[in-house]
Write an enzyme that holds these catalytic residues in place. Structure first.
Site, PDB file in Angstrom:
ATOM      1  N   LYS A   9       0.842  -1.195   0.000  1.00  0.00           N
ATOM      2  CA  LYS A   9       0.000   0.000   0.000  1.00  0.00           C
ATOM      3  C   LYS A   9       0.887   1.259   0.000  1.00  0.00           C
ATOM      4  CE  LYS A   9      -3.723  -2.525   2.369  1.00  0.00           C
ATOM      5  NZ  LYS A   9      -4.599  -2.614   3.584  1.00  0.00           N
ATOM      6  N   TYR A  49     -12.183  -2.919  -3.221  1.00  0.00           N
ATOM      7  CA  TYR A  49     -12.695  -3.007  -1.843  1.00  0.00           C
ATOM      8  C   TYR A  49     -14.229  -2.909  -1.801  1.00  0.00           C
ATOM      9  CZ  TYR A  49      -8.087  -2.788   0.461  1.00  0.00           C
ATOM     10  OH  TYR A  49      -6.819  -3.061   0.929  1.00  0.00           O
ATOM     11  N   PHE A  57     -15.482   3.547   7.407  1.00  0.00           N
ATOM     12  CA  PHE A  57     -14.123   3.956   7.035  1.00  0.00           C
ATOM     13  C   PHE A  57     -13.853   3.861   5.532  1.00  0.00           C
ATOM     14  CE2 PHE A  57     -13.920  -0.574   8.298  1.00  0.00           C
ATOM     15  CZ  PHE A  57     -13.382  -1.150   7.149  1.00  0.00           C
ATOM     16  N   ARG A  85      -1.694 -14.686   3.878  1.00  0.00           N
ATOM     17  CA  ARG A  85      -2.416 -13.995   4.952  1.00  0.00           C
ATOM     18  C   ARG A  85      -1.700 -14.181   6.291  1.00  0.00           C
ATOM     19  NH1 ARG A  85      -6.992 -10.694   4.114  1.00  0.00           N
ATOM     20  NH2 ARG A  85      -8.029 -11.643   5.911  1.00  0.00           N
ATOM     21  N   ASN A 112      -1.706  -0.190   7.390  1.00  0.00           N
ATOM     22  CA  ASN A 112      -1.183  -1.540   7.636  1.00  0.00           C
ATOM     23  C   ASN A 112      -0.374  -2.115   6.467  1.00  0.00           C
ATOM     24  OD1 ASN A 112      -3.323  -2.156   5.990  1.00  0.00           O
ATOM     25  ND2 ASN A 112      -4.433  -3.416   7.462  1.00  0.00           N
ATOM     26  N   HIS A 115      -1.646  -5.563   1.440  1.00  0.00           N
ATOM     27  CA  HIS A 115      -2.915  -6.270   1.217  1.00  0.00           C
ATOM     28  C   HIS A 115      -2.644  -7.693   0.753  1.00  0.00           C
ATOM     29  CE1 HIS A 115      -6.736  -7.509  -0.560  1.00  0.00           C
ATOM     30  NE2 HIS A 115      -6.020  -7.881  -1.608  1.00  0.00           N
ATOM     31  N   GLU A 126      -8.921 -10.658  -8.040  1.00  0.00           N
ATOM     32  CA  GLU A 126      -8.084  -9.480  -7.849  1.00  0.00           C
ATOM     33  C   GLU A 126      -6.889  -9.460  -8.804  1.00  0.00           C
ATOM     34  OE1 GLU A 126      -7.318  -9.475  -3.624  1.00  0.00           O
ATOM     35  OE2 GLU A 126      -9.431  -9.119  -3.152  1.00  0.00           O
TER      36      GLU A 126
HETATM   37  P1  GTP Z   1      -6.623  -6.238   3.201  1.00  0.00           P
HETATM   38  O1  GTP Z   1      -5.590  -7.287   2.961  1.00  0.00           O
HETATM   39  O2  GTP Z   1      -6.129  -4.851   2.876  1.00  0.00           O
HETATM   40  O3  GTP Z   1      -7.933  -6.574   2.504  1.00  0.00           O
HETATM   41  O4  GTP Z   1      -6.861  -6.235   4.774  1.00  0.00           O
HETATM   42  P2  GTP Z   1      -7.664  -7.305   5.639  1.00  0.00           P
HETATM   43  O5  GTP Z   1      -8.220  -8.378   4.774  1.00  0.00           O
HETATM   44  O6  GTP Z   1      -6.764  -7.692   6.754  1.00  0.00           O
HETATM   45  O7  GTP Z   1      -8.842  -6.414   6.241  1.00  0.00           O
HETATM   46  P3  GTP Z   1     -10.248  -6.016   5.550  1.00  0.00           P
HETATM   47  O8  GTP Z   1     -10.385  -6.636   4.215  1.00  0.00           O
HETATM   48  O9  GTP Z   1     -11.308  -6.255   6.566  1.00  0.00           O
HETATM   49  O10 GTP Z   1     -10.086  -4.441   5.405  1.00  0.00           O
HETATM   50  C1  GTP Z   1      -9.415  -3.889   4.286  1.00  0.00           C
HETATM   51  C2  GTP Z   1      -8.565  -2.726   4.721  1.00  0.00           C
HETATM   52  O11 GTP Z   1      -9.400  -1.682   5.165  1.00  0.00           O
HETATM   53  C3  GTP Z   1      -7.652  -3.005   5.921  1.00  0.00           C
HETATM   54  O12 GTP Z   1      -6.454  -3.638   5.579  1.00  0.00           O
HETATM   55  C4  GTP Z   1      -7.408  -1.606   6.423  1.00  0.00           C
HETATM   56  O13 GTP Z   1      -6.422  -0.928   5.631  1.00  0.00           O
HETATM   57  C5  GTP Z   1      -8.767  -0.955   6.198  1.00  0.00           C
HETATM   58  N1  GTP Z   1      -9.579  -1.038   7.391  1.00  0.00           N
HETATM   59  C6  GTP Z   1     -10.257  -2.108   7.878  1.00  0.00           C
HETATM   60  N2  GTP Z   1     -10.895  -1.817   9.010  1.00  0.00           N
HETATM   61  C7  GTP Z   1     -10.624  -0.512   9.272  1.00  0.00           C
HETATM   62  C8  GTP Z   1     -10.993   0.403  10.313  1.00  0.00           C
HETATM   63  O14 GTP Z   1     -11.709   0.064  11.242  1.00  0.00           O
HETATM   64  N3  GTP Z   1     -10.497   1.673  10.193  1.00  0.00           N
HETATM   65  C9  GTP Z   1      -9.707   2.067   9.163  1.00  0.00           C
HETATM   66  N4  GTP Z   1      -9.254   3.348   9.127  1.00  0.00           N
HETATM   67  N5  GTP Z   1      -9.341   1.242   8.179  1.00  0.00           N
HETATM   68  C10 GTP Z   1      -9.793  -0.014   8.230  1.00  0.00           C
HETATM   69 MG    MG Z   2      -9.334  -7.977   3.022  1.00  0.00          MG
END
Ligand code: GTP
Ligand code: MG
Length: 149
Positions: A9, A49, A57, A85, A112, A115, A126
């Protein structure tokens, strides 16, 4: 064979962590089949997404992902989706185990740094979303017999 979409990212790129992140997947033994530095259009970030569209968010997430160049990667291997993961660690870096990418290198969910696709179906979806056909490379690493029997 299973494939996953991994993306450094914008914060990971800005912080100079591209090499470190690629290195973790390389050392593990997965096969890189696609790689590019890319400025992600808003529409692509929204499509990527789309499952999170209704989250509070979501606008901030789109702003974050489009705030600078990202590094797009396709990786292949048996079990690569779940394993990637695990290498990445929990969504919230403060809860991610030490030894994982997020656990070692980040502090906040909203920053973070990386992805990873969450299922083999999403891996395929994807990779197809972020790469054009001609951008992917099918190749046989010469080390393969030393990684898989
Ligand atoms: P990805 O690998 O990026 O998809 O992350 P993930 O699978 O661990 O988490 P998820 O798919 O639920 O969320 C996608 C992304 O959205 C996360 O990696 C974060 O960057 C962002 N995100 C998720 N939850 C929050 C939140 O509560 N606050 C904020 N600011 N960002 C969030
Ligand atoms: Mg995710």
């Amino acid at each position: 064979v299973e494939e996953t979409y991994i993306m450094v990212k914008p914060d990971g790129v800005q912080r100079g962590l591209v090499g470190e992140i690629i290195s973790r997947f390389e050392k593990k033994g997965f096969k890189l089949t696609g790689l590019k530095l890319f400025e992600c259009p808003k529409e692509l970030a929204q499509e990527h997404y789309k499952d999170l569209q209704s989250k509070p968010f979501f606008p901030k997430l789109i702003e974050y992902i489009t705030s600078g160049p990202v590094v797009c990667m396709a990786w292949e291997g048996v079990g690569v989706v779940a394993s990637a993961r695990k290498l990445i660690g929990s969504t919230n870096p403060l809860q991610a185990e030490p030894g994982t990418i997020r656990g070692d290198l980040a502090v906040q969910t909203g920053r973070n740094i990386v992805h990873g696709s969450d299922s083999p179906e999403n891996g395929k979806r994807e990779v197809a979303l972020w790469f054009k056909e001609g951008e992917l490379c099918q190749w046989t690493p010469s080390l393969e017999p030393w990684l898989v029997e």
